[in-house]
Write a protein that holds these residues in place. Sequence first.
Motif, PDB file in Angstrom:
ATOM      1  N   ARG A 108     -30.420  48.916  27.104  1.00  0.00           N
ATOM      2  CA  ARG A 108     -29.316  48.907  28.078  1.00  0.00           C
ATOM      3  C   ARG A 108     -28.134  48.106  27.545  1.00  0.00           C
ATOM      4  NH1 ARG A 108     -32.292  46.272  32.961  1.00  0.00           N
ATOM      5  NH2 ARG A 108     -33.227  45.221  31.198  1.00  0.00           N
ATOM      6  N   VAL A 109     -26.939  48.506  27.956  1.00  0.00           N
ATOM      7  CA  VAL A 109     -25.736  47.739  27.620  1.00  0.00           C
ATOM      8  C   VAL A 109     -25.699  46.531  28.550  1.00  0.00           C
ATOM      9  CG1 VAL A 109     -23.214  47.758  27.545  1.00  0.00           C
ATOM     10  CG2 VAL A 109     -24.507  49.772  26.807  1.00  0.00           C
ATOM     11  N   ARG A 110     -25.489  45.383  27.976  1.00  0.00           N
ATOM     12  CA  ARG A 110     -25.532  44.113  28.722  1.00  0.00           C
ATOM     13  C   ARG A 110     -24.335  43.960  29.654  1.00  0.00           C
ATOM     14  NH1 ARG A 110     -25.481  38.417  25.472  1.00  0.00           N
ATOM     15  NH2 ARG A 110     -25.050  37.065  27.263  1.00  0.00           N
ATOM     16  N   LYS A 111     -24.607  43.472  30.877  1.00  0.00           N
ATOM     17  CA  LYS A 111     -23.584  43.126  31.871  1.00  0.00           C
ATOM     18  C   LYS A 111     -23.970  41.788  32.459  1.00  0.00           C
ATOM     19  CE  LYS A 111     -22.844  47.923  32.984  1.00  0.00           C
ATOM     20  NZ  LYS A 111     -23.294  49.003  33.837  1.00  0.00           N
ATOM     21  N   ASP A 112     -23.078  40.812  32.337  1.00  0.00           N
ATOM     22  CA  ASP A 112     -23.361  39.464  32.828  1.00  0.00           C
ATOM     23  C   ASP A 112     -22.380  39.086  33.922  1.00  0.00           C
ATOM     24  OD1 ASP A 112     -25.197  39.370  30.769  1.00  0.00           O
ATOM     25  OD2 ASP A 112     -24.063  37.945  29.551  1.00  0.00           O
ATOM     26  N   ALA A 113     -22.840  38.255  34.822  1.00  0.00           N
ATOM     27  CA  ALA A 113     -21.972  37.635  35.837  1.00  0.00           C
ATOM     28  C   ALA A 113     -22.371  36.168  35.895  1.00  0.00           C
ATOM     29  CB  ALA A 113     -22.165  38.292  37.197  1.00  0.00           C
ATOM     30  N   SER A 114     -21.376  35.293  35.922  1.00  0.00           N
ATOM     31  CA  SER A 114     -21.712  33.875  35.997  1.00  0.00           C
ATOM     32  C   SER A 114     -20.825  33.165  37.005  1.00  0.00           C
ATOM     33  CB  SER A 114     -21.590  33.204  34.621  1.00  0.00           C
ATOM     34  OG  SER A 114     -20.267  33.238  34.159  1.00  0.00           O
ATOM     35  N   PHE A 115     -21.347  32.064  37.492  1.00  0.00           N
ATOM     36  CA  PHE A 115     -20.679  31.232  38.492  1.00  0.00           C
ATOM     37  C   PHE A 115     -20.784  29.797  38.017  1.00  0.00           C
ATOM     38  CE2 PHE A 115     -21.275  28.354  42.082  1.00  0.00           C
ATOM     39  CZ  PHE A 115     -20.126  28.593  42.811  1.00  0.00           C
ATOM     40  N   ARG A 116     -19.657  29.092  37.995  1.00  0.00           N
ATOM     41  CA  ARG A 116     -19.643  27.690  37.579  1.00  0.00           C
ATOM     42  C   ARG A 116     -18.846  26.899  38.610  1.00  0.00           C
ATOM     43  NH1 ARG A 116     -20.367  25.858  32.463  1.00  0.00           N
ATOM     44  NH2 ARG A 116     -19.999  27.969  31.718  1.00  0.00           N
ATOM     45  N   ALA A 117     -19.444  25.825  39.133  1.00  0.00           N
ATOM     46  CA  ALA A 117     -18.749  24.917  40.056  1.00  0.00           C
ATOM     47  C   ALA A 117     -18.811  23.526  39.443  1.00  0.00           C
ATOM     48  CB  ALA A 117     -19.419  24.911  41.426  1.00  0.00           C
ATOM     49  N   ARG A 118     -17.658  22.868  39.403  1.00  0.00           N
ATOM     50  CA  ARG A 118     -17.577  21.556  38.750  1.00  0.00           C
ATOM     51  C   ARG A 118     -16.737  20.624  39.614  1.00  0.00           C
ATOM     52  NH1 ARG A 118     -14.957  22.243  33.335  1.00  0.00           N
ATOM     53  NH2 ARG A 118     -17.022  22.893  32.729  1.00  0.00           N
ATOM     54  N   SER A 119     -17.161  19.367  39.670  1.00  0.00           N
ATOM     55  CA  SER A 119     -16.395  18.362  40.403  1.00  0.00           C
ATOM     56  C   SER A 119     -16.430  17.055  39.626  1.00  0.00           C
ATOM     57  CB  SER A 119     -16.983  18.171  41.799  1.00  0.00           C
ATOM     58  OG  SER A 119     -16.103  17.436  42.604  1.00  0.00           O
ATOM     59  N   THR A 120     -15.287  16.399  39.528  1.00  0.00           N
ATOM     60  CA  THR A 120     -15.176  15.130  38.815  1.00  0.00           C
ATOM     61  C   THR A 120     -14.546  14.083  39.722  1.00  0.00           C
ATOM     62  OG1 THR A 120     -14.924  16.219  36.675  1.00  0.00           O
ATOM     63  CG2 THR A 120     -14.127  13.952  36.824  1.00  0.00           C
ATOM     64  N   LEU A 121     -15.187  12.945  39.807  1.00  0.00           N
ATOM     65  CA  LEU A 121     -14.658  11.806  40.540  1.00  0.00           C
ATOM     66  C   LEU A 121     -14.189  10.775  39.521  1.00  0.00           C
ATOM     67  CD1 LEU A 121     -14.245  10.193  43.215  1.00  0.00           C
ATOM     68  CD2 LEU A 121     -16.552   9.275  42.840  1.00  0.00           C
ATOM     69  N   GLY A 122     -12.950  10.318  39.653  1.00  0.00           N
ATOM     70  CA  GLY A 122     -12.406   9.290  38.779  1.00  0.00           C
ATOM     71  C   GLY A 122     -12.191   7.999  39.542  1.00  0.00           C
ATOM     72  N   VAL A 123     -12.629   6.878  38.959  1.00  0.00           N
ATOM     73  CA  VAL A 123     -12.521   5.573  39.600  1.00  0.00           C
ATOM     74  C   VAL A 123     -11.967   4.569  38.596  1.00  0.00           C
ATOM     75  CG1 VAL A 123     -13.786   3.703  40.752  1.00  0.00           C
ATOM     76  CG2 VAL A 123     -14.543   6.077  41.040  1.00  0.00           C
ATOM     77  N   PRO A 124     -10.800   3.985  38.864  1.00  0.00           N
ATOM     78  CA  PRO A 124     -10.308   2.929  37.980  1.00  0.00           C
ATOM     79  C   PRO A 124     -11.186   1.685  38.136  1.00  0.00           C
ATOM     80  CG  PRO A 124      -8.665   3.508  39.657  1.00  0.00           C
ATOM     81  CD  PRO A 124      -9.886   4.300  39.940  1.00  0.00           C
ATOM     82  N   LEU A 125     -11.694   1.176  37.037  1.00  0.00           N
ATOM     83  CA  LEU A 125     -12.597   0.027  37.113  1.00  0.00           C
ATOM     84  C   LEU A 125     -11.860  -1.262  37.462  1.00  0.00           C
ATOM     85  CD1 LEU A 125     -15.084   0.781  34.218  1.00  0.00           C
ATOM     86  CD2 LEU A 125     -15.340   1.168  36.673  1.00  0.00           C
ATOM     87  N   GLY A 126     -10.539  -1.236  37.408  1.00  0.00           N
ATOM     88  CA  GLY A 126      -9.746  -2.373  37.844  1.00  0.00           C
ATOM     89  C   GLY A 126      -9.942  -2.683  39.319  1.00  0.00           C
ATOM     90  N   LEU A 136     -11.115   3.514  32.984  1.00  0.00           N
ATOM     91  CA  LEU A 136     -11.329   4.525  34.023  1.00  0.00           C
ATOM     92  C   LEU A 136     -12.739   5.072  33.862  1.00  0.00           C
ATOM     93  CD1 LEU A 136     -10.202   6.470  36.251  1.00  0.00           C
ATOM     94  CD2 LEU A 136      -9.698   8.039  34.356  1.00  0.00           C
ATOM     95  N   PHE A 137     -13.497   5.105  34.948  1.00  0.00           N
ATOM     96  CA  PHE A 137     -14.835   5.681  34.966  1.00  0.00           C
ATOM     97  C   PHE A 137     -14.748   7.057  35.605  1.00  0.00           C
ATOM     98  CE2 PHE A 137     -18.725   6.563  37.381  1.00  0.00           C
ATOM     99  CZ  PHE A 137     -19.645   6.585  36.337  1.00  0.00           C
ATOM    100  N   THR A 138     -15.360   8.057  34.975  1.00  0.00           N
ATOM    101  CA  THR A 138     -15.438   9.382  35.602  1.00  0.00           C
ATOM    102  C   THR A 138     -16.897   9.813  35.678  1.00  0.00           C
ATOM    103  OG1 THR A 138     -15.134  10.539  33.500  1.00  0.00           O
ATOM    104  CG2 THR A 138     -13.150  10.134  34.831  1.00  0.00           C
ATOM    105  N   PHE A 139     -17.204  10.532  36.736  1.00  0.00           N
ATOM    106  CA  PHE A 139     -18.529  11.100  36.961  1.00  0.00           C
ATOM    107  C   PHE A 139     -18.325  12.573  37.283  1.00  0.00           C
ATOM    108  CE2 PHE A 139     -21.878  12.554  39.777  1.00  0.00           C
ATOM    109  CZ  PHE A 139     -23.004  12.220  39.046  1.00  0.00           C
ATOM    110  N   THR A 140     -19.020  13.439  36.542  1.00  0.00           N
ATOM    111  CA  THR A 140     -18.874  14.884  36.729  1.00  0.00           C
ATOM    112  C   THR A 140     -20.222  15.517  36.989  1.00  0.00           C
ATOM    113  OG1 THR A 140     -16.972  14.950  35.247  1.00  0.00           O
ATOM    114  CG2 THR A 140     -18.097  17.036  35.636  1.00  0.00           C
ATOM    115  N   TYR A 141     -20.252  16.437  37.937  1.00  0.00           N
ATOM    116  CA  TYR A 141     -21.424  17.278  38.191  1.00  0.00           C
ATOM    117  C   TYR A 141     -20.986  18.723  38.025  1.00  0.00           C
ATOM    118  CZ  TYR A 141     -24.995  20.018  40.443  1.00  0.00           C
ATOM    119  OH  TYR A 141     -25.946  20.969  40.693  1.00  0.00           O
ATOM    120  N   GLU A 142     -21.813  19.511  37.347  1.00  0.00           N
ATOM    121  CA  GLU A 142     -21.513  20.929  37.159  1.00  0.00           C
ATOM    122  C   GLU A 142     -22.762  21.754  37.407  1.00  0.00           C
ATOM    123  OE1 GLU A 142     -19.113  22.381  33.726  1.00  0.00           O
ATOM    124  OE2 GLU A 142     -20.991  23.390  33.221  1.00  0.00           O
ATOM    125  N   TYR A 143     -22.587  22.837  38.151  1.00  0.00           N
ATOM    126  CA  TYR A 143     -23.669  23.795  38.391  1.00  0.00           C
ATOM    127  C   TYR A 143     -23.265  25.110  37.753  1.00  0.00           C
ATOM    128  CZ  TYR A 143     -26.684  27.134  40.730  1.00  0.00           C
ATOM    129  OH  TYR A 143     -27.582  28.130  40.982  1.00  0.00           O
TER     130      TYR A 143
END
Length: 167
Positions: A108-126, A136-143
């Motif tokens: 079969r000819v390949r057909k792909d579908a993908s979904f990516r969700a990403r969020s980043t929180l940035g916090v100045p350590l000052g 600057l501290f950053t924390f990222t989560y990606e699905y």
Amino acid sequence: TSRTDLFVEAAHSYLDYGRTSDFPTAEEREGVTVEGTAGAGHRFGPAHAVFGRVTVAGVGAARSYNGYRRYSPTVGHAWLLGRGLFLLSAVTMNADFYYDSDPFVDPRVRKDASFRARSTLGVPLGLAHKSLADLLFTFTYEYFQGLSNIMNYASTNNKVSSSITYR
């Protein structure tokens, strides 16, 4: 202040892969990639911005079963939370339509579908102590969820990353 920006972008590249003992068929993926993107962004005052874009790409390869057409919409949001904190979020969906079947994997000819969700929180350590004001501290989560009509190419990933940046 509210403001809307529009943009268009085009790119052309050649992907050149070198054969290795771990990946002796890498050269089969070499080829020209052409892509175009159009989008818009809108700022809602000083703290919020949203954007959307659509990318269309053609990825060529020495072997046609490694080349594909991609259609990819993305939406995102940036939120300045105050005191230097920020939250960045984006969602991207890809639809990939391969040019030919890979005779070594599936007829079969390949057909792909993908979904990516990403969020980043940035916090100045000052915020914790003034001697840390340049950090600057950053924390990222990606699905990521990848679907394919050929089971070998379906996957799900969760990724967590963080960094400390000096300015």
